[in-house]
Enzyme design. Structure first.
Site, mmCIF file in Angstrom:
data_model
loop_
_atom_site.group_PDB
_atom_site.id
_atom_site.type_symbol
_atom_site.label_atom_id
_atom_site.label_comp_id
_atom_site.label_asym_id
_atom_site.label_seq_id
_atom_site.Cartn_x
_atom_site.Cartn_y
_atom_site.Cartn_z
ATOM 1 N N THR A 16 52.633 42.741 2.966
ATOM 2 C CA THR A 16 52.465 41.519 3.764
ATOM 3 C C THR A 16 51.235 41.668 4.665
ATOM 4 O OG1 THR A 16 53.802 42.200 5.683
ATOM 5 C CG2 THR A 16 54.983 41.269 3.791
ATOM 6 N N GLY A 17 50.691 40.530 5.062
ATOM 7 C CA GLY A 17 49.447 40.570 5.829
ATOM 8 C C GLY A 17 48.305 41.104 4.987
ATOM 9 N N SER A 19 45.849 39.583 3.450
ATOM 10 C CA SER A 19 44.612 38.797 3.337
ATOM 11 C C SER A 19 43.486 39.333 4.202
ATOM 12 C CB SER A 19 44.888 37.327 3.696
ATOM 13 O OG SER A 19 45.357 37.221 5.030
ATOM 14 N N SER A 20 43.752 40.363 5.026
ATOM 15 C CA SER A 20 42.688 40.922 5.858
ATOM 16 C C SER A 20 43.124 42.268 6.423
ATOM 17 C CB SER A 20 42.317 39.976 7.006
ATOM 18 O OG SER A 20 43.376 39.884 7.942
ATOM 19 N N GLY A 21 42.174 42.978 7.019
ATOM 20 C CA GLY A 21 42.468 44.175 7.785
ATOM 21 C C GLY A 21 43.172 45.269 7.003
ATOM 22 N N GLY A 23 46.189 45.489 5.816
ATOM 23 C CA GLY A 23 46.947 45.062 4.640
ATOM 24 C C GLY A 23 46.059 44.887 3.426
ATOM 25 N N SER A 146 52.580 50.461 15.845
ATOM 26 C CA SER A 146 51.376 50.661 16.657
ATOM 27 C C SER A 146 51.684 51.726 17.696
ATOM 28 C CB SER A 146 50.970 49.355 17.348
ATOM 29 O OG SER A 146 49.971 49.576 18.323
ATOM 30 N N TYR A 159 52.541 41.528 22.333
ATOM 31 C CA TYR A 159 52.316 42.372 21.158
ATOM 32 C C TYR A 159 52.950 43.749 21.356
ATOM 33 C CZ TYR A 159 49.763 44.748 17.378
ATOM 34 O OH TYR A 159 49.429 45.462 16.258
#
Length: 343
Positions: A16-17, A19-21, A23, A146, A159
């Site tokens: 998941t996630g 589409s960038s970074g 992931g 994190s 966050y």
């Protein structure tokens, strides 16, 4: 049930996630190593392009454009993985949303959205993944947390709180599945600062554009840690020595850490004059420009992490360490005997 994890090239991995970074980095590396990947994010156009690129390079990929915060999204992902690849072997919960600002500045609705994505999105996925993996005979669930789950930082309260919650969720899930003998490995990957588009994507209530404090680590390092957790049973993996140090100092000297945060924490997270790509800005409620592994701010990133390397030693390293400990114990015993003889 004993936990048996397949090699990467024999796995189908849900990310998941994607589409960038981190992931996206994990998805590209998994496909490069021979895994089939199920790409999940809200931005359908970006996912389609990434899927095409992977397939054009000889890889295997499919995609699902959903918001992980929505009930039923996890079941839709499972159905897609089953339809296209017959199921999955590892599930990586990487999707996350961020916001910068004080607790008073951030509207309650934004707090709720952060938890809807970061905590509840992970919860829904963990439950759906566990059900499937139990039927399949085991596998891996990898949650991306994190260091802020160990030590909160000023200006990122929502966050930080969500990552603390993911720590508790992951530990509880691990215990329950282990007690059930489900054969499922549960790992929490804890990155420090990463050179991803996170500052561009986060909603911002500060006076200046946000940034992630140094040291920053390239997303490929986090991807490597994630894929290691898909093939090795690990409780947690810290990414980046800077993050490990911040976590330790925060736990050993919390009051001093508070004072340091109060003095320089806000300034460390602001980047006057460099907001990055404006088309990426603020994807809290809807997707924006996407599809990049790295952020667009001008930052120096580290390409290696000694901390990660030390957390995934080879069998030879373990044997070497055991031999060294044994030799040291033998020497100590001999010294002790010599001392007794002299007395």
């Amino acid at each position: 049930m004993r936990i048996r994890l397949k090699p990467i090239d024999q796995q189908t991995i849900v990310i998941t996630g994607a589409s960038s970074g981190n992931g996206l980095a994990a998805a590209l590396e998994a496909a490069r190593r021979g895994a089939a990947v199920v790409l999940v994010a809200r931005n359908g156009k970006s996912l389609e392009r990434i899927e095409r690129d992977i397939v054009a390079s000889g890889g295997r990929a499919t995609s699902v454009a959903v918001d992980v915060a929505s009930r039923g999204a996890a079941e839709e992902i499972v159905a897609k993985a089953v339809a296209d690849f017959g199921g999955f072997d590892s599930w990586v919960n990487n999707a996350a949303a961020g916001v910068y600002g004080t607790l008073e500045q951030v509207p309650v609705e934004d707090h709720e959205r952060i938890f809807a994505v970061n905590y509840f999105g992970t919860l829904y996925a963990c439950l759906a993944a566990a059900r499937h993996l139990k039927e399949r005979g085991g596998g891996a669930i990898v949650n991306v947390g994190s260091i802020l789950g160990d030590r909160a930082i000023i200006q990122q309260g929502p966050y930080s709180a969500s990552k603390h919650a993911i720590q508790g969720l992951t530990d509880t899930l691990r215990m329950e599945l282990e007690h059930q003998g489900a054969g499922i490995s549960v790992t929490l990957v804890k990155p420090g600062g990463c050179g991803t588009p996170y500052p561009e994507h986060a909603r911002n209530y500060m006076d200046n554009p946000p940034r992630i404090p140094q040291p920053l680590y390239h997303p490929d390092i986090i991807a490597d840690a994630i894929l290691f957790a898909c093939t090795h049973r690990k409780r947690s993996i810290y990414v980046g020595g800077g993050g490990v140090a911040a976590s330790l100092v925060g736990q050993l000297a919390p009051r001093i850490t508070d004072l340091v945060m109060e003095a320089i924490g806000t300034r460390m997270q602001q980047e006057p004059g460099d907001a990055g790509d404006p088309a990426m800005r603020d994807n809290l409620y809807r997707p924006k420009a996407d599809g990049e592994v790295s952020g667009t701010q001008k930052n120096w990133v580290r390409r290696s992490s000694v901390a990660v390397a030390l957390q995934k030693p080879s069998r030879g390293m373990w044997l070497g360490a055991a031999a060294a400990i044994g030799a040291a114990a033998l020497v100590a015993a001999r010294i002790g005997k010599a001392g007794e003889a002299e007395r």
